[in-house]
Design an enzyme around this catalytic site. Structure first.
Site, short mmCIF file in Angstrom:
data_model
loop_
_atom_site.label_atom_id
_atom_site.label_comp_id
_atom_site.label_asym_id
_atom_site.label_seq_id
_atom_site.Cartn_x
_atom_site.Cartn_y
_atom_site.Cartn_z
N LEU A 183 -33.70 -21.91 68.34
CA LEU A 183 -33.03 -22.50 67.20
C LEU A 183 -31.79 -21.66 66.92
O LEU A 183 -31.88 -20.51 66.48
CB LEU A 183 -33.94 -22.53 65.97
N MET A 184 -30.63 -22.21 67.17
CA MET A 184 -29.38 -21.46 67.18
C MET A 184 -28.47 -21.87 66.02
O MET A 184 -28.08 -23.04 65.91
CB MET A 184 -28.65 -21.70 68.51
N LYS A 265 -36.73 -25.26 56.78
CA LYS A 265 -37.20 -24.55 57.98
C LYS A 265 -38.34 -25.32 58.65
O LYS A 265 -38.41 -25.40 59.89
CB LYS A 265 -37.66 -23.15 57.60
N GLY A 287 -34.71 -16.64 64.94
CA GLY A 287 -34.17 -15.31 64.66
C GLY A 287 -34.69 -14.73 63.37
O GLY A 287 -34.06 -13.82 62.80
N GLN A 296 -38.58 -15.95 54.60
CA GLN A 296 -39.13 -15.19 55.71
C GLN A 296 -40.19 -14.16 55.29
O GLN A 296 -40.43 -13.19 55.99
CB GLN A 296 -37.99 -14.51 56.48
N CYS A 451 -6.35 -19.79 73.50
CA CYS A 451 -7.38 -18.93 74.08
C CYS A 451 -7.62 -19.40 75.51
O CYS A 451 -7.15 -20.46 75.90
CB CYS A 451 -8.67 -18.95 73.26
#
Length: 480
Positions: A183-184, A265, A287, A296, A451
């Site tokens: 999960l990013m 979540k 994370g 958390q 870039c």
């Protein structure tokens, strides 16, 4: 130039079949990565090491790959000679490379033999040490704490003089430990957690929940691409984007404000499980770190985990924030995390820190899960190596091939910009400084951002547009 690759010690203590499989996988991974540099690179596998022979022009590229490939404990840079067991020849060659290094310093000689020999390692070390002492100008010999360690290996008739020893990433080769779905969000925690699973040899795919904002998605794709290209490019992985705006709206409609964070979540885990099922993946990665934020706490994590039958890995569970940031510094994701646009769709007032399972069940009973199903159905999956093409094709900010009268801003890091400078006049403002300093520029002028890949320029141009600056575009020169 030859590199001798030493394997992660945990590989070497495995049983025969497992060790062989891991060494074969690491060899295949290195072959995949190194052949992108030069298909003529020679790679040889042995039972306890891998050797890589490369021409001088590709040495730097090979060093970078060996440093960042999971499974490599360390690698030696060596120059080889055919000497047999001729001690004088061995000593002369070692002196050629090492005698200047021991000038005015204490030293020790360490020789390693493999194959069949009539002389012992101790005899080789004593002879070479005496030769260096007499021919050079050392301070002395110190067997325990020398200032210089003179190292070489003798394999049958081949002498390998070690000119440099560098640490690798360690861990297991990617492809030996299965797949996970990470999960990013693009921040410190999710990027470091993903790195740690990749380092452990796990093929890591990414799922992103878009809470609103094109710039955020571009930014998360950029850091996912960075992680993959640096540490996991031996295997193809997927990036899945799930539109979560309507899920957020439904949370606001159905859920008490104190339970919104935990609910969000839970829904992310539920959606991730559905995506993972479709991909045949058995585990999820988050994370989360115990007690870092209200959602958390141990109780809340238990309430969150209740919604899934998947194994949920939390590599950062017992780390504190400075430890996480330190890893982000080392792997190069800190600047991405610090400059990631944030879109916080659910901010709980007085968030619950000790959620009740029964209360959570009642809150969940009011949620319309058709909205979640629709979000998953609308998810988009692309191969991570196609992210550049995807971002450039979407091009939410106009792309120009010529700056005309606009000022070109090179947003690469200064080291990158100086190593490969643009051929036209430009100003270098690294991307991690741009959002803070752009407002101080002359806003009567037009600006174009540059870039290497066009991804970071898209991200920061979009970010500036969202902040109200309309005088910015993306510069992508045509490739001749």
């Amino acid at each position: 130039m030859k590199f001798i690759v030493k394997l992660f010690p945990e590989i070497m203590i495995k049983g025969g079949p497992v060790k062989k499989r891991m060494i074969n996988m690491l060899t295949d991974n290195l072959r995949t990565l190194l052949y992108r540099v030069d298909k003529e690179i020679e790679i040889k596998r042995f039972f306890d090491k891998i050797e890589v022979q490369v021409v001088e022009q590709h040495v730097d590229a090979v060093r970078r790959i060996l440093k960042q490939t999971p499974g490599v404990e360390q690698f030696l840079e060596v120059i080889q000679y055919e000497t047999g067991e001729d001690l004088e020849a061995i000593a002369e060659i070692v002196a050629k490379h090492k005698i200047a290094l021991i000038d005015g310093k204490t030293f020790v000689v360490r020789a390693k033999r493999s194959g069949e020999h009539q002389i012992t390692s101790f005899e080789i070390e004593r002879y070479v040490g005496s030769y260096l002492f007499n021919k050079g100008n050392p301070k002395g010999v110190d067997l325990r704490n020398p200032e210089v360690k003179v190292e070489f290996e003798l394999n049958q008739n081949i002498l390998s003089v070690i000119t440099k020893r560098q640490s690798g990433l360690a861990g297991f080769p990617i492809g030996t430990q299965g797949d996970v779905l990470s999960l990013m969000s693009g921040g410190f925690d999710s990027t470091v957690a993903s790195f740690l699973t990749m380092k452990r040899g796990i093929k890591t795919h990414f799922v992103f929940f878009n809470l609103g904002g094109a710039a955020h998605e571009v930014g998360v794709k950029q850091v996912a691409l960075y992680l993959w290209s640096q540490f996991g490019a031996s295997h193809r992985v997927q990036f899945i984007s799930v539109p979560f705006e309507e899920v957020i709206e439904e949370i606001f409609r159905s859920t008490h404000e104190s339970y919104m964070g935990v609910t969000l979540k839970r829904l992310m885990i539920m959606a991730s499980e559905k995506v993972a099922d479709a991909m045949g993946i058995d585990a999820l990665v988050t994370g989360e770190s115990v007690a870092q934020v209200s959602s958390q706490t141990l109780r809340n994590l238990a309430v969150i985990d209740e919604v899934s039958n998947k194994l949920i890995l939390r590599p950062l569970a017992t780390m504190n924030k400075p430890e996480i940031i330190d890893i982000a510094d080392k792997i190069g994701t800190r600047e991405f995390a610090e400059n990631m646009p944030e879109y916080c769709g659910v901010i709980s007032k007085n968030p619950v820190t000790n959620a009740s399972f029964s209360r959570m069940e009642r809150e969940a009973g009011r949620f319309n899960y058709d909205v979640l199903e629709t979000a998953v159905e609308r998810s988009v999956s692309i191969a991570v190596d196609k992210i550049i093409e995807d971002v450039n094709a979407a091009a939410p900010v106009e792309v120009v091939n010529s700056p005309d009268d606009a000022i070109v801003i090179d947003i690469r890091r200064q080291t990158e910009a100086s190593h490969s400078p643009l051929s036209i006049e430009n100003t270098n403002i690294p991307f991690n400084e741009l959002n803070r300093t752009f407002k101080n520029l002359d806003q009567s002028k037009e600006y174009v951002l540059y870039c290497d890949k066009g991804v970071m320029s898209q991200l920061h141009a979009q970010y500036l547009r969202d902040a109200g600056f309309e005088n910015v575009k993306v510069y992508r020169p045509l490739v001749s």
